[in-house]
Design a protein around this motif. Structure first.
Motif, PDB file in Angstrom:
ATOM      1  N   MET A  47      58.387   6.347  13.447  1.00 27.46           N
ATOM      2  CA  MET A  47      59.442   6.098  12.448  1.00 27.46           C
ATOM      3  C   MET A  47      59.107   6.890  11.183  1.00 27.46           C
ATOM      4  SD  MET A  47      60.690   2.382  11.010  1.00 27.46           S
ATOM      5  CE  MET A  47      60.979   1.832  12.696  1.00 27.46           C
ATOM      6  N   ASP A  48      59.930   7.870  10.857  1.00 26.17           N
ATOM      7  CA  ASP A  48      59.651   8.734   9.722  1.00 26.17           C
ATOM      8  C   ASP A  48      59.893   8.001   8.412  1.00 26.17           C
ATOM      9  OD1 ASP A  48      59.045  10.829  11.379  1.00 26.17           O
ATOM     10  OD2 ASP A  48      61.107  11.580  11.444  1.00 26.17           O
ATOM     11  N   ASN A  49      58.931   8.132   7.489  1.00 18.77           N
ATOM     12  CA  ASN A  49      59.068   7.543   6.169  1.00 18.77           C
ATOM     13  C   ASN A  49      58.224   8.351   5.209  1.00 18.77           C
ATOM     14  OD1 ASN A  49      58.377   5.592   3.844  1.00 18.77           O
ATOM     15  ND2 ASN A  49      59.991   4.512   4.946  1.00 18.77           N
ATOM     16  N   PRO A  50      58.756   8.696   4.048  1.00 14.93           N
ATOM     17  CA  PRO A  50      57.989   9.527   3.121  1.00 14.93           C
ATOM     18  C   PRO A  50      56.815   8.819   2.474  1.00 14.93           C
ATOM     19  CG  PRO A  50      60.058   8.807   2.123  1.00 14.93           C
ATOM     20  CD  PRO A  50      60.115   8.407   3.567  1.00 14.93           C
ATOM     21  N   ARG A  51      56.750   7.504   2.549  1.00 15.56           N
ATOM     22  CA  ARG A  51      55.692   6.753   1.853  1.00 15.56           C
ATOM     23  C   ARG A  51      54.610   6.226   2.767  1.00 15.56           C
ATOM     24  NH1 ARG A  51      60.358   5.406   0.015  1.00 15.56           N
ATOM     25  NH2 ARG A  51      60.414   3.585   1.403  1.00 15.56           N
ATOM     26  N   TRP A  52      54.838   6.160   4.070  1.00 12.04           N
ATOM     27  CA  TRP A  52      53.831   5.588   4.952  1.00 12.04           C
ATOM     28  C   TRP A  52      53.939   6.191   6.350  1.00 12.04           C
ATOM     29  CZ3 TRP A  52      56.233   3.025   8.975  1.00 12.04           C
ATOM     30  CH2 TRP A  52      57.534   2.527   8.743  1.00 12.04           C
ATOM     31  N   VAL A  53      52.808   6.221   7.022  1.00  8.55           N
ATOM     32  CA  VAL A  53      52.794   6.675   8.419  1.00  8.55           C
ATOM     33  C   VAL A  53      52.520   5.512   9.359  1.00  8.55           C
ATOM     34  CG1 VAL A  53      52.071   8.996   7.780  1.00  8.55           C
ATOM     35  CG2 VAL A  53      50.337   7.290   8.352  1.00  8.55           C
ATOM     36  N   GLN A  54      52.039   4.399   8.829  1.00  9.78           N
ATOM     37  CA  GLN A  54      51.886   3.199   9.638  1.00  9.78           C
ATOM     38  C   GLN A  54      52.215   1.990   8.763  1.00  9.78           C
ATOM     39  OE1 GLN A  54      47.830   3.197  11.024  1.00  9.78           O
ATOM     40  NE2 GLN A  54      46.974   2.637   9.051  1.00  9.78           N
ATOM     41  N   ARG A  55      52.784   0.987   9.406  1.00 15.90           N
ATOM     42  CA  ARG A  55      53.156  -0.220   8.687  1.00 15.90           C
ATOM     43  C   ARG A  55      52.311  -1.382   9.173  1.00 15.90           C
ATOM     44  NH1 ARG A  55      59.273  -1.620  11.045  1.00 15.90           N
ATOM     45  NH2 ARG A  55      58.628  -2.267  13.154  1.00 15.90           N
ATOM     46  N   PRO A  56      52.189  -2.433   8.366  1.00 17.56           N
ATOM     47  CA  PRO A  56      51.341  -3.558   8.763  1.00 17.56           C
ATOM     48  C   PRO A  56      51.858  -4.236  10.029  1.00 17.56           C
ATOM     49  CG  PRO A  56      51.901  -3.666   6.429  1.00 17.56           C
ATOM     50  CD  PRO A  56      52.763  -2.619   7.022  1.00 17.56           C
ATOM     51  N   GLU A  57      50.944  -4.846  10.752  1.00 13.64           N
ATOM     52  CA  GLU A  57      51.334  -5.604  11.936  1.00 13.64           C
ATOM     53  C   GLU A  57      52.275  -6.742  11.517  1.00 13.64           C
ATOM     54  OE1 GLU A  57      49.289  -8.201  15.577  1.00 13.64           O
ATOM     55  OE2 GLU A  57      48.047  -7.210  14.047  1.00 13.64           O
ATOM     56  N   GLY A  58      53.362  -6.879  12.237  1.00 16.82           N
ATOM     57  CA  GLY A  58      54.317  -7.934  11.941  1.00 16.82           C
ATOM     58  C   GLY A  58      55.270  -7.618  10.814  1.00 16.82           C
ATOM     59  N   ALA A  59      55.295  -6.365  10.346  1.00 13.63           N
ATOM     60  CA  ALA A  59      56.164  -5.973   9.238  1.00 13.63           C
ATOM     61  C   ALA A  59      57.465  -5.375   9.762  1.00 13.63           C
ATOM     62  CB  ALA A  59      55.462  -4.976   8.328  1.00 13.63           C
ATOM     63  N   ASN A  60      58.490  -5.385   8.909  1.00  9.86           N
ATOM     64  CA  ASN A  60      59.777  -4.789   9.273  1.00  9.86           C
ATOM     65  C   ASN A  60      60.097  -3.549   8.455  1.00  9.86           C
ATOM     66  OD1 ASN A  60      60.488  -5.778   6.763  1.00  9.86           O
ATOM     67  ND2 ASN A  60      62.080  -7.175   7.491  1.00  9.86           N
ATOM     68  N   TRP A  61      59.073  -2.939   7.856  1.00  8.87           N
ATOM     69  CA  TRP A  61      59.299  -1.775   7.006  1.00  8.87           C
ATOM     70  C   TRP A  61      60.141  -0.735   7.745  1.00  8.87           C
ATOM     71  CZ3 TRP A  61      54.018  -0.204   4.393  1.00  8.87           C
ATOM     72  CH2 TRP A  61      53.528  -1.305   3.660  1.00  8.87           C
ATOM     73  N   GLY A  62      61.159  -0.241   7.068  1.00 13.13           N
ATOM     74  CA  GLY A  62      61.995   0.809   7.631  1.00 13.13           C
ATOM     75  C   GLY A  62      63.116   0.313   8.513  1.00 13.13           C
ATOM     76  N   ASP A  63      63.122  -0.956   8.894  1.00 16.89           N
ATOM     77  CA  ASP A  63      64.139  -1.440   9.823  1.00 16.89           C
ATOM     78  C   ASP A  63      65.536  -1.422   9.194  1.00 16.89           C
ATOM     79  OD1 ASP A  63      62.108  -1.811  11.603  1.00 16.89           O
ATOM     80  OD2 ASP A  63      62.336  -3.997  11.767  1.00 16.89           O
ATOM     81  N   PHE A  64      65.624  -1.684   7.892  1.00 15.04           N
ATOM     82  CA  PHE A  64      66.931  -1.649   7.238  1.00 15.04           C
ATOM     83  C   PHE A  64      67.269  -0.229   6.773  1.00 15.04           C
ATOM     84  CE2 PHE A  64      65.708  -6.159   6.705  1.00 15.04           C
ATOM     85  CZ  PHE A  64      66.788  -6.735   7.361  1.00 15.04           C
TER      86      PHE A  64
END
Length: 348
Positions: free
Chosen positions: A1-18
């Protein structure tokens, strides 16, 4: 999932889903349909204010860093602008005041920038200070570099020394907080005793009362704490403040999973922090001191409401076999703030 601020998100997180740049989190689930569902719960047209007076609980025993509001008159030239006759040839008498306000002293919303975490969002083995959806400390959420830069003192400074350019409470205010809410009456089952409520305990209460939570609902937890604070009349007892009423067990992984899976839009309680503080022991370190705050604010973009006054509404609903209502609860539209007072209104 491409994101300019992170390459990995915490376990159980919804970062980027919206969206990659989302700043609303689960408020996105309060859709026009959820507003219509809330309006459909209005039958009598009776309203309840769900806010404590903003000078409660009184003192700073609940949180030593937060103090009651201070009201002061503004100045008219060299005199206080209060009960001021503004001229010999006019009849007007004017009062005008200001407030020094700790935004999370009483009934409040937590913004998504209230609690972040040290997490390796870059994937380089070094943990950074980050917030929901990877927004960064010192870049998106900025504070003073030293105590001397804080602008403390008599409250007359007109310059801000901290602020969130992302995730501030103004996003919540602009989106609007109105829709269908659900009351979970923990006090009716556990009384005023200090009780850590995990997944099993919560499910028993909801099953007993026939409570269902659907995607986009705003969940209110009635513990009775707000009522007990009100009864202390601004002279709270320190031991009582930290030993009364039900709190969620933030260490219960199944409870955290339910919060994610339920689809609730926001999570509200009439106690101090929604979860029990200090959190229960028995977790590997390093870990979050406030695990439910970490799960909700940092990982999943779920705003938390704290220190609400839910008892009159909860008792009204229980007496009529109801648990759903229309909730209207915007925060102050104060750009850059990490929290805000609220005067939530329930309509039934």
């Amino acid at each position: 999932m491409d994101n300019p601020r992170w390459v990995q998100r915490p376990e159980g997180a919804n970062w980027g889903d919206f969206s990659p740049d989302d700043q609303l989190g689960r408020l996105n689930l309060i859709t026009p349909e959820k507003v219509r569902q809330g309006v459909a719960e209005v039958r009598e047209g009776v309203t309840f204010s769900l806010s404590l007076p903003l000078d409660y609980p009184g003192g700073n025993l609940l949180n030593p860093r937060r103090y009651p509001p201070v009201l002061r008159p503004t100045m008219r030239e060299t005199m206080p602008n209060f009960n001021a006759a503004i001229g010999d040839q006019v009849t007007d008498v004017v009062c005008d005041d200001l407030v020094i306000l700790h935004l999370q002293y009483s009934t409040q919303w937590d913004a998504l920038c209230h609690v972040g975490s040290r997490f390796d969002a870059d994937g380089d083995g070094v943990a950074e200070k980050v917030y929901y959806n990877g927004f960064r400390a010192d870049e998106d959420i900025r504070g003073p570099s030293s105590l001397a830069d804080c602008g403390m003192g008599d409250g007359t400074s007109r310059e801000s020394t901290s602020g969130a350019t992302r995730l501030g409470i103004e996003g919540m205010a602009a989106h609007g907080v109105q829709g269908r809410a659900v009351m979970v009456d923990l006090r009716a089952h556990y009384g005023d005793a200090r009780t850590f409520v995990g997944y099993d305990e919560l499910m028993r209460v909801m099953e007993a009362d026939g409570v269902e939570v659907e995607t986009g609902d705003m969940v209110c937890l009635h513990t009775g704490f707000g009522q007990r604070v009100l009864e202390m009349r601004k002279t709270p007892d320190a031991e009582a403040l930290h030993s009364l009423c039900a709190v969620l067990n933030g260490r219960d992984g199944r409870l955290l999973n339910w919060i994610s899976d339920s689809g609730l839009a926001v999570l509200i309680a009439d106690n101090y922090a929604v979860e029990g503080l200090p959190a229960q022991e028995g977790h590997e370190t390093p870990c979050a001191q406030m695990p439910l705050h970490e799960h909700c604010l940092f990982k999943n973009g779920i705003h938390l409401g704290e220190l609400w006054h839910l008892t009159p509404l909860a008792e009204w609903l229980r007496a009529r076999g109801r648990y759903r209502f229309l909730l209207t609860a915007p925060p102050l539209r104060l750009p850059g703030a990490v929290g805000s007072p609220a005067n939530p209104i329930a309509t039934v």
